[in-house]
Structures are given as C-alpha cells and as structure tokens.
Design a protein around this motif. Structure first.
Motif, PDB file in Angstrom:
ATOM      1  N   ARG A 260      46.789  43.495  42.900  1.00 38.33           N
ATOM      2  CA  ARG A 260      45.679  43.230  41.983  1.00 38.33           C
ATOM      3  C   ARG A 260      44.575  42.430  42.684  1.00 38.33           C
ATOM      4  O   ARG A 260      43.388  42.587  42.369  1.00 38.33           O
ATOM      5  N   HIS A 261      44.965  41.571  43.611  1.00 41.22           N
ATOM      6  CA  HIS A 261      43.985  40.812  44.390  1.00 41.22           C
ATOM      7  C   HIS A 261      43.099  41.756  45.200  1.00 41.22           C
ATOM      8  O   HIS A 261      41.868  41.587  45.243  1.00 41.22           O
ATOM      9  N   TYR A 262      43.684  42.765  45.833  1.00 39.89           N
ATOM     10  CA  TYR A 262      42.891  43.760  46.551  1.00 39.89           C
ATOM     11  C   TYR A 262      42.104  44.635  45.584  1.00 39.89           C
ATOM     12  O   TYR A 262      40.973  45.030  45.879  1.00 39.89           O
ATOM     13  N   GLY A 263      42.696  44.958  44.449  1.00 40.87           N
ATOM     14  CA  GLY A 263      42.015  45.730  43.425  1.00 40.87           C
ATOM     15  C   GLY A 263      42.072  47.226  43.649  1.00 40.87           C
ATOM     16  O   GLY A 263      42.352  47.715  44.743  1.00 40.87           O
ATOM     17  N   ALA A 264      41.811  47.980  42.582  1.00 36.91           N
ATOM     18  CA  ALA A 264      41.826  49.438  42.627  1.00 36.91           C
ATOM     19  C   ALA A 264      40.460  49.967  43.071  1.00 36.91           C
ATOM     20  O   ALA A 264      39.419  49.492  42.610  1.00 36.91           O
ATOM     21  N   PRO A 286      52.819  48.617  35.676  1.00 36.66           N
ATOM     22  CA  PRO A 286      51.606  47.802  35.510  1.00 36.66           C
ATOM     23  C   PRO A 286      50.514  48.142  36.525  1.00 36.66           C
ATOM     24  O   PRO A 286      49.327  48.147  36.182  1.00 36.66           O
ATOM     25  N   LEU A 287      50.911  48.430  37.752  1.00 35.82           N
ATOM     26  CA  LEU A 287      49.900  48.775  38.758  1.00 35.82           C
ATOM     27  C   LEU A 287      49.282  50.133  38.470  1.00 35.82           C
ATOM     28  O   LEU A 287      48.078  50.335  38.676  1.00 35.82           O
ATOM     29  N   GLN A 288      50.097  51.072  38.011  1.00 32.24           N
ATOM     30  CA  GLN A 288      49.562  52.380  37.637  1.00 32.24           C
ATOM     31  C   GLN A 288      48.519  52.224  36.532  1.00 32.24           C
ATOM     32  O   GLN A 288      47.459  52.848  36.557  1.00 32.24           O
ATOM     33  N   ALA A 289      48.820  51.358  35.567  1.00 32.61           N
ATOM     34  CA  ALA A 289      47.873  51.107  34.481  1.00 32.61           C
ATOM     35  C   ALA A 289      46.594  50.449  34.980  1.00 32.61           C
ATOM     36  O   ALA A 289      45.533  50.604  34.377  1.00 32.61           O
ATOM     37  N   ALA A 290      46.721  49.718  36.107  1.00 30.09           N
ATOM     38  CA  ALA A 290      45.554  49.050  36.684  1.00 30.09           C
ATOM     39  C   ALA A 290      44.769  49.965  37.616  1.00 30.09           C
ATOM     40  O   ALA A 290      43.766  49.536  38.205  1.00 30.09           O
TER      41      ALA A 290
END
Length: 322
Positions: A260-264, A286-290
């Motif tokens: 999440r720090h690097y971001g999508a 959660p990462l897929q959702a992000a």
C-alpha cells in the motif's frame, strides 16, 4: 526479454542473483538491468563509499563475504586500523583492504571527471556479471536521518553506529531536488519488458530511487508491468532494520502495508503486482481490492534453486498482467 530491477543492498543482490540464475537456466539470453540506490553513498577518509552498489557488485561477481552479508570474502582490515589510528575514519565503520581498493579506484575516476554511471561501467567490467548496473542518478543525494531530539545525521551513522536505535522522524536526501535519473536507468525502464521492485528496504533503498525527480513518472509511464517482491514475511523483516525505517514514516511492518505504501499504478502509485509469502496469504484479497494483483509464493531465498524460483514467480505474475 529485458528485465529491470529497482533496489539496492543485500536483499536486492540475492534477488538479482536468483533472476540471473533463472535466465541462465531458461537459456533465452534475456537481459538484466538493475537501477541501484545511490543515496546511502558517503565520503570516508576522502573516499567515496557506495554500499548498495558494492553489495550487488561483489555478490554478482561471487567475491562477497556470505557470512557477514557485506564486503569481500577473505578480507583483512590492516589499512582500516591505520585510518582509525590517524583519526580519518570512524572506528564504527570498518573498511576491508580489498574493499578499499574498490573505493580508491572509484574515487580516482570520479576526481578525473567520470560520472557515477561511467564508474559503474568500469567496476562492472572486471567480472562477468551478466547484469548491467545503473545508478539511479549521477548526482550526490546522500540520505540524512531526521531525529526527534538532535540534529540530523548521515544515514550510515544512524544505521551502522547506532543500529537504527535513535528515534527517527524521517529521511531526506540532500540536494535531490537538483538530481535527475541517470541516462542508463531511464533507457532501461523505457525499454523494459518487466520491471521488478526487489525485496530491498522500501524506505532507504527503494524510496530514494523513486524520489529522484522524474523517476516515478518514468516508471508510471513504462509499458512494462511493475511487480514488487515483499521483504517482509509474517510481520518481520527478512534482514536488517527496515522495521525502524518503516516506523519512522508511519508504515506498519507488514507485506500488505508496504504494498500500500508503494500504491497501485491504476491509482497514483506504482505497483501492478505484488508477491507476498505464503504465510501472508491473508493480504491477497485486501490488496486486490486496492488495485494490486497479489500472489502468495515462498519468498525465502535459501539457495540458487529457491532464488531462481522466486524470480520465475515474479516474472510469471508480470506476464499474467500483460
């Protein structure tokens, strides 16, 4: 195929060795470029020291000290002892005699007017690395640590002398606003088929690379998919003191938090994909959702086989993203 790795230090070196092993086993003649962090470089006894670069150089050349994880194998330290006696080098930062040969050569070439990129090429030509190393920038952007109760100090003093125990409130790279990405780094990113963010310290090894003006924009504009590999497993750092760095910038020590720090990239970040260890599979949804496609695979690089398999897994995820 052209693979580009972003990072620096021991974690990056192990990953790049695994990627090189994967390329050798597949026999496709693929190219590997590494955009190396230069922000932990500094001056000691009038010599320019480049820890992240040298960890990569020595590991790829097969001359590194595998027990200590840094420096040259079969090293002696007679010159360092003399430098300490003369008071020109701190006693908490030891340089081996063979290692000093590298620093003397580097400094001599820099004083002749060569760029950091040109020095990288000369140093890399000594051994058959099968990997091309590029500095993130040719400018000096040494990292300094902001402390809660005293003046900032150089990153190496905080890291080596104080073992990251002094409470830090942030990290700054001096003069980074005047830096630009090196020509080799930009060319590699533009021509890449796959871009991989190594399991390096996300704050002080990868972070300064991304902070070079123009670098983040070049990565976001790249045609290649960008896949990162977590250096956090089960809430703990694999090596070093990245947890202290993450805490200083308010990021939890977890595979999910670092992603999440690097971001999508589909948002304002960088990542298309992210590899976590099997023990962190709960982060996948959660990462897929992000907006980050994540996979859970074994991350421990114990030997050539496991390191090559990790590289293969990262490439497979990148290819699945197109």
């Amino acid at each position: 195929m052209r693979y580009v790795v972003i990072g620096g230090g021991v974690g990056c070196a192990r990953f790049v060795k695994g990627l090189r092993e994967h390329v050798r086993r597949t026999g496709q003649g693929d190219r590997i470029d590494v955009v190396v962090n230069t922000a932990d470089d500094w001056w000691v006894s009038g010599l320019r020291i480049a820890p992240d670069h040298d960890s990569l150089l020595y590991a790829l050349a097969g001359v590194n000290d595998t027990e200590r994880g840094w420096g040259r194998a079969d090293e002696t330290e007679r010159v360092a002892a003399e430098l300490h006696m003369w008071g020109t080098a701190p006693d908490w930062f030891t340089l081996g005699d063979l290692d000093l040969g590298t620093h003397i050569a580097r400094t001599s070439w820099l004083r002749e007017g060569l760029t950091v990129s040109e020095v990288y090429r000369r140093l890399g030509a000594r051994w058959p690395l099968d990997v091309t190393l590029h500095p993130a920038t040719d400018a000096e952007i040494d990292t300094h640590v902001l402390l809660a109760d005293r003046d900032p100090i150089h990153f190496q003093e905080w890291w080596v002398r104080h073992r990251a125990q002094l409470p830090a409130t942030g990290f700054v790279q001096r003069d980074i606003d005047r830096a630009t990405p090196s020509e080799g780094a930009l060319d590699a990113i533009t021509r890449a088929d796959v871009i991989l963010i190594a399991p390096s310290n996300p704050v002080v090894s990868v972070g300064p690379v991304l902070a070079v003006p123009g670098m983040r924009e070049a990565l976001r504009a790249a045609v290649a998919p960008i896949v990162g590999v977590s250096g956090i497993i089960s809430g703990a750092v694999v090596r070093g003191m990245a947890d202290a760095c993450l805490a200083a910038i308010g990021v939890d020590t977890s595979a999910e938090a670092v992603a999440r720090h690097y971001g999508a990239r589909r948002g304002a970040g960088l990542l298309d994909g992210w590899l976590v260890d099997e023990s962190d599979a709960s982060a996948l949804d959660p990462l897929q959702a992000a907006g980050i496609t994540a996979r859970a695979v074994p991350l421990w690089m114990r030997d050539a086989d496991t390191s090559a398999q990790l590289a293969s897994d990262a490439i497979a995820l990148a290819r699945s993203l197109g």
